[in-house]
Scaffold this active site. Structure first.
Site, short mmCIF file in Angstrom:
data_model
loop_
_atom_site.label_atom_id
_atom_site.label_comp_id
_atom_site.label_asym_id
_atom_site.label_seq_id
_atom_site.Cartn_x
_atom_site.Cartn_y
_atom_site.Cartn_z
N LYS A 138 0.85 -1.19 0.00
CA LYS A 138 0.00 0.00 0.00
C LYS A 138 0.89 1.24 0.00
O LYS A 138 2.02 1.21 0.46
CB LYS A 138 -0.87 0.03 1.26
CG LYS A 138 -2.06 -0.89 1.23
CD LYS A 138 -2.84 -0.82 2.55
CE LYS A 138 -3.37 0.57 2.83
NZ LYS A 138 -4.40 0.98 1.84
N VAL B 46 -0.40 1.94 -15.90
CA VAL B 46 -0.92 3.22 -15.49
C VAL B 46 -1.58 3.10 -14.13
O VAL B 46 -1.96 2.00 -13.72
CB VAL B 46 -1.96 3.76 -16.49
CG1 VAL B 46 -1.33 4.06 -17.84
CG2 VAL B 46 -3.15 2.83 -16.65
N ASN B 47 -1.70 4.25 -13.46
CA ASN B 47 -2.57 4.33 -12.30
C ASN B 47 -4.00 4.52 -12.81
O ASN B 47 -4.25 4.44 -14.00
CB ASN B 47 -2.13 5.47 -11.37
CG ASN B 47 -2.48 5.22 -9.92
OD1 ASN B 47 -3.51 4.65 -9.61
ND2 ASN B 47 -1.61 5.67 -9.02
N CYS C 34 -1.76 9.15 -7.84
CA CYS C 34 -3.04 8.85 -7.19
C CYS C 34 -4.00 10.04 -7.34
O CYS C 34 -3.65 11.16 -6.97
CB CYS C 34 -2.83 8.55 -5.71
SG CYS C 34 -4.38 8.24 -4.82
N ASN D 296 5.51 1.27 -2.17
CA ASN D 296 4.92 2.41 -2.83
C ASN D 296 5.02 3.61 -1.89
O ASN D 296 4.65 3.52 -0.72
CB ASN D 296 3.46 2.11 -3.18
CG ASN D 296 2.81 3.20 -3.99
OD1 ASN D 296 2.37 4.21 -3.45
ND2 ASN D 296 2.72 2.98 -5.29
N GLY E 238 -3.01 -2.26 -15.52
CA GLY E 238 -4.29 -1.77 -16.01
C GLY E 238 -5.21 -2.84 -16.52
O GLY E 238 -5.13 -3.25 -17.67
N GLY F 102 -3.97 -5.65 -10.22
CA GLY F 102 -4.61 -4.84 -9.20
C GLY F 102 -6.04 -5.21 -8.89
O GLY F 102 -6.32 -6.00 -8.00
N ALA G 153 -11.88 5.49 -4.10
CA ALA G 153 -11.30 6.72 -3.56
C ALA G 153 -10.91 6.47 -2.11
O ALA G 153 -11.40 7.12 -1.19
CB ALA G 153 -12.29 7.88 -3.67
#
Length: 321
Positions: A61, A208-209, A147, A116, A260, A282, A86
């Protein structure tokens, strides 16, 4: 494809020549499958349900200088072929991670741990990395400049060329381990931002995020997410993420990690053919906590069926004609 054998091999040769390992930044992974940040906790939470040693590694995390409570609920909403989140980078802080989580993670054998790192200013990133530098058993850092779910920092850095160059330079000077920069897709030019990260000192990039999105409850007329906007992830974003990985890989000479919407072995192969050295899984971990482990097995099966005996040779192997 250069990785495909041109002549059939005897069955007994498969095991001898079959190699799932990949390497980048001086790091060797047993396979290219990493569990992505924010979807695999601090790793130890999955120990009872996932054979973590089977993974190429995992990303923690997002860790900040001080603990963060994250955003108020509701923080998740399922969409068609994806998910809005979110969370707001809720975490225990870098110091607690080093003192409480790392000793437990060191019991895992041969599992690279990527941390991270998040901050709201350059000094936050620098200090967080310095705290983590003292941690034994960390393989590399993934700099979170992408983020979209916080009021300060995160995507603010990843969407501004000048700020991105500054924060990567600061982080690189502080880091005693390889530095991977996680890029935002919410920019005009991915190649430009990838090149800036490389020139500022990144050892690798990941992308990508999540994409910025939102959802509204038409009955109450209120946002589905308390933060109003949220990050969209999951299979819905895969084609766009794949294109961005391809564009970035053509632009930089440092390794690229693809992220992604990965949920099948074929997805992993696509990202590698587009130029990725490794991938991060993810959102799939939310609907199946064993997804990353399952994908390792499926990827091995795919490679055997397609007689790919050295998986690293898939990277950049897309044929254009």
């Amino acid at each position: 494809m250069k990785s495909m054998a041109t002549q059939p091999k005897p069955a007994e040769d498969d095991e001898l020549l079959f190699d799932m390992s990949v390497s980048f930044c001086g790091i060797k992974l047993k396979n290219p499958v990493l569990a992505a940040s924010g979807t695999f906790g601090y790793g130890v939470e999955f120990e009872d349900i996932v054979t973590i040693e089977k993974l190429g590694g995992f990303v923690s995390k997002g860790l900040s200088r001080e603990p963060m409570p994250g955003n108020p609920p509701p923080r998740l909403w399922e969409t068609a072929a994806g998910m809005l989140n979110a969370i707001g980078l809720q975490n225990i802080g870098a110091k607690a991670f080093v003192e409480e989580k790392l000793p437990l993670l060191r019991k895992l054998k041969n599992v690279p741990v990527f941390c991270n790192v998040y901050g709201t200013c350059n000094e936050d990133y620098e200090e967080t990395i310095r705290i983590l530098n003292d941690g034994e058993g960390i393989t590399a850092y993934e700099l979170n400049v992408s983020c979209p779910n916080t009021q300060h920092g995160g995507m603010t850095f990843g969407a501004d060329p000048t700020l991105l160059a500054e924060v990567v330079t600061v982080a690189k000077k502080a880091a005693t381990r390889p530095l991977i920069v996680k890029l935002s897709p919410n920019v005009t030019s991915i190649p430009q931002m990838a090149k800036i990260a490389q020139d500022a000192g990144a050892d690798a990039i990941s992308l990508v995020n999540t994409f910025v999105g939102m959802a509204i409850d038409v009955e109450t007329r209120k946002p589905r997410i308390s933060n109003i906007v949220a990050g969209l992830s999951g299979p819905a974003i895969k084609p766009i993420a794949l294109r961005m990985v391809y564009e970035a890989a053509k632009t930089v000479t440092i390794p690229v990690i693809g992220i992604g919407g990965i949920s099948t072995a074929e997805d992993i192969v696509e990202f590698m053919l587009a130029g990725a050295t490794a991938v991060e899984v993810g959102t799939a971990n939310f609907w199946d906590p064993c997804a990353s482990e399952r994908l390792v097995d499926q990827l091995e099966k795919w490679c055997l069926e397609h007689r790919v005996q050295k998986i690293s040779e898939l990277t950049g192997g897309m044929l254009l004609s």
